[in-house]
Design an enzyme around this catalytic site. Structure first.
Site, PDB file in Angstrom:
ATOM      1  N   GLY D  10     161.923 108.642 -39.189  1.00 61.97           N
ATOM      2  CA  GLY D  10     160.928 109.460 -39.868  1.00 61.97           C
ATOM      3  C   GLY D  10     160.113 109.825 -38.697  1.00 61.97           C
ATOM      4  O   GLY D  10     159.869 109.199 -37.638  1.00 61.97           O
ATOM      5  N   GLY D  11     159.232 110.711 -38.926  1.00 62.33           N
ATOM      6  CA  GLY D  11     158.554 111.330 -37.887  1.00 62.33           C
ATOM      7  C   GLY D  11     157.311 110.320 -37.991  1.00 62.33           C
ATOM      8  O   GLY D  11     156.900 109.529 -38.704  1.00 62.33           O
ATOM      9  N   SER D  12     156.143 110.513 -36.881  1.00 61.16           N
ATOM     10  CA  SER D  12     154.855 109.752 -36.850  1.00 61.16           C
ATOM     11  C   SER D  12     153.993 109.853 -38.224  1.00 61.16           C
ATOM     12  O   SER D  12     154.125 111.036 -38.611  1.00 61.16           O
ATOM     13  CB  SER D  12     154.053 110.106 -35.437  1.00 61.16           C
ATOM     14  OG  SER D  12     152.949 109.413 -35.612  1.00 61.16           O
ATOM     15  N   SER D  13     153.808 108.866 -38.547  1.00 59.85           N
ATOM     16  CA  SER D  13     152.736 108.822 -39.771  1.00 59.85           C
ATOM     17  C   SER D  13     153.340 109.092 -41.088  1.00 59.85           C
ATOM     18  O   SER D  13     152.948 109.590 -42.206  1.00 59.85           O
ATOM     19  CB  SER D  13     151.366 109.875 -39.646  1.00 59.85           C
ATOM     20  OG  SER D  13     150.655 109.499 -38.856  1.00 59.85           O
ATOM     21  N   ALA D  14     154.631 109.343 -41.172  1.00 65.20           N
ATOM     22  CA  ALA D  14     155.474 109.330 -42.183  1.00 65.20           C
ATOM     23  C   ALA D  14     155.215 108.132 -43.238  1.00 65.20           C
ATOM     24  O   ALA D  14     155.719 108.145 -44.501  1.00 65.20           O
ATOM     25  CB  ALA D  14     156.814 109.476 -42.119  1.00 65.20           C
ATOM     26  N   GLY D  15     155.118 106.896 -42.625  1.00 67.01           N
ATOM     27  CA  GLY D  15     154.796 105.821 -43.550  1.00 67.01           C
ATOM     28  C   GLY D  15     156.016 104.529 -43.280  1.00 67.01           C
ATOM     29  O   GLY D  15     156.205 103.869 -44.055  1.00 67.01           O
ATOM     30  N   LYS D  16     156.680 104.906 -42.022  1.00 64.59           N
ATOM     31  CA  LYS D  16     157.927 103.705 -41.684  1.00 64.59           C
ATOM     32  C   LYS D  16     157.098 102.486 -41.621  1.00 64.59           C
ATOM     33  O   LYS D  16     157.863 101.264 -42.191  1.00 64.59           O
ATOM     34  CB  LYS D  16     158.390 104.246 -40.487  1.00 64.59           C
ATOM     35  CG  LYS D  16     159.158 105.581 -40.379  1.00 64.59           C
ATOM     36  CD  LYS D  16     159.911 105.769 -39.261  1.00 64.59           C
ATOM     37  CE  LYS D  16     159.028 105.677 -37.889  1.00 64.59           C
ATOM     38  NZ  LYS D  16     157.956 106.795 -38.016  1.00 64.59           N
ATOM     39  N   SER D  17     156.057 102.070 -41.032  1.00 63.86           N
ATOM     40  CA  SER D  17     155.582 100.546 -40.987  1.00 63.86           C
ATOM     41  C   SER D  17     155.312 100.097 -42.004  1.00 63.86           C
ATOM     42  O   SER D  17     155.632  98.837 -42.230  1.00 63.86           O
ATOM     43  CB  SER D  17     154.138 100.728 -39.975  1.00 63.86           C
ATOM     44  OG  SER D  17     154.666 101.297 -38.637  1.00 63.86           O
ATOM     45  N   ASP D  37     158.631 101.606 -31.460  1.00 67.63           N
ATOM     46  CA  ASP D  37     157.328 101.366 -30.901  1.00 67.63           C
ATOM     47  C   ASP D  37     157.206  99.858 -30.246  1.00 67.63           C
ATOM     48  O   ASP D  37     156.315  99.603 -29.486  1.00 67.63           O
ATOM     49  CB  ASP D  37     156.343 101.472 -32.164  1.00 67.63           C
ATOM     50  CG  ASP D  37     156.095 103.025 -32.356  1.00 67.63           C
ATOM     51  OD1 ASP D  37     156.362 103.661 -31.630  1.00 67.63           O
ATOM     52  OD2 ASP D  37     155.488 102.958 -33.536  1.00 67.63           O
TER      53      ASP D  37
END
Lengths: 177, 177, 177, 177
Positions: D10-17, D37
């Site tokens: 998913g893209g940055s800030s999509a909520g993966k972490s 990352d």
């Protein structure tokens, strides 16, 4: 008269920190934040996990001792003095005693132009976000969601359950003079 | 009269933060820290890397603008008010203008009992520690090591070049009333 | 044959992390670090403070369970595979069982060119540094300082008690091919 | 056959972490995370902001050089080896080249049982979350939201635009064997 202080009150994991970052990014004037967590972060080891300072119960309850009360009073007087000296301050707080805490804070902020903001979020959502954050004491978020708004009077209220943080910040920013 | 405020002055990478942590651990009374870095950390994005706020030159020099000066003055007045209200405060600062900065700070701390502490470290050692920390602007440490103590008067001075941080803190603690 | 892996072994607070940052900054080739703390940082909550995973005793002792052993073995095989695939890796580890741990790690690193580095520091100094860091379990540093080097054979040894971190890294770098 | 690897794209800030933290908390077996990352975080200074390593354009685009490609390949081979040695691994990645990146990763993960997960979020929402996080390069999130899913085939897809992170994780967990 311009707004000197923005007070955000909401339970753990309601989304206050994200709103603070957004407000600092979108408000045209420079604002700094001084929240209750900033004081907790700088307490000496002897005041953490101690009956006189700040400690946390198994179910997520926060226990505040006399040394904490004295320290918090001095801290709050200092934050009020910063605002009186011209700094624009965002205070993010958790009114564990609801309206009683608001009255005490209102006393310290006398003569300042304060915008009182309620940051709501459903108990179900904060409980889920607590798990997603991974570093929080389980139970604290849901416990606080139910109680921190009791008897508190606001100028503006936002709800992060279904709204983006930035949109909540924009709604607040419209009330800042 | 008891000590209300401990001011630690020293250049970047001289070891102030470690001394602050040790002081909070070993002093019998509760102390909290409010340093210049704590203010920088909470500035809004518009005041960082801007001519009016705080910005950093290629060689490690710090450039302070008018908005910073106003904000820092309000911040310092607030910190002084915290101390007057009974909080014991450790201020860790970098006197970029040496004695001139001390006089300005002394003015804000009037009526308080201040312990002035010089934190020295050789330019060679701070330059090495800057690399070991990995997240610092190269050159800042050596630049500041040479200048921040110019014209400053201390109650106690420590040198972290060859001494352990805790031993420096213990030497300072002996002067705290 | 070029060095593929640098293994740094030393007790808690001996200064391994600072040496790692210095090595990455001064070595001409790109090196990445993969230490035991990196694995601990990414363990799931169920493996922390559990008898099967990693837990910590009151006196600073580290207790390792069967699930940890299995996870660590898989992790180490993966790190060795990274090195065999061409990545230069710095492993910083704490050989709680001294030479026995070295032999196990040596087995995983077969066919790689390893530089074994001992990072020493006096028990008195690590005990002081543990307090200065503020976020460590008291007692762990001194406990480990005495035992992690037992029966371990090194290519190069450094002592951070009186030397700057960068100077220790430079001494190590001279042995990297 | 049990699931060995979960790949979240998913893209940055999509909520993966946040999904990663939830998965580690709710899955009955121990899982560890090894994302792109994590590799970027441990690169040496010489590979950051350099044409050969990883650098970032003004508009939020990510520029990857040859040294990065070599390092990433070795890293990924190592992560695959960890999984083959028995560790359950969650890889969170950003497929800047969409399906092409998936095919390359699929090659490295041969013989492993992989669950491919798409983490979607609307460009409008990620752009807002990027501001709320405060430490991201403006523009990156919206740029990536549109492209990272092109040509990628998934076993399960979640959308964090209107769903809580924990609910997305629960939907993924149902597919883990």
């Amino acid at each position: 008269m311009n707004t000197n202080v923005i007070v955000l009150n909401g339970g753990s994991s309601a989304g206050k920190s994200g709103i603070v970052r957004c407000l600092k990014a979108i408000l045209p004037q420079p604002w700094i934040n001084m929240g209750v967590d900033d004081l907790i972060d700088r307490l000496p080891p002897s005041m953490l996990d101690s009956g006189n300072g700040v400690s946390f119960g198994q179910g997520g309850e926060v226990i505040l001792g006399d040394d904490w009360r004295a320290m918090e009073t001095a801290w709050t007087k200092g934050v009020a003095a910063m605002a009186r000296a011209g700094a624009r301050i965002i205070i993010d707080d958790v009114f564990l005693s609801g309206g009683t805490d608001q009255e005490r804070l209102r006393g310290h902020l006398e003569s300042l132009n304060v915008l009182w903001v309620g940051v709501h979020c459903s108990p179900e959502a904060v409980e889920k976000r607590e798990i997603a954050r991974g570093d929080r004491i389980p139970g604290m978020a849901a416990l606080q969601a139910a109680t921190v708004h009791k008897g508190v009077v606001y100028d503006v209220e936002v709800d992060t359950t279904h709204a983006e943080t930035l949109d909540c910040a924009r709604a607040i920013a419209e009330h800042v003079r």
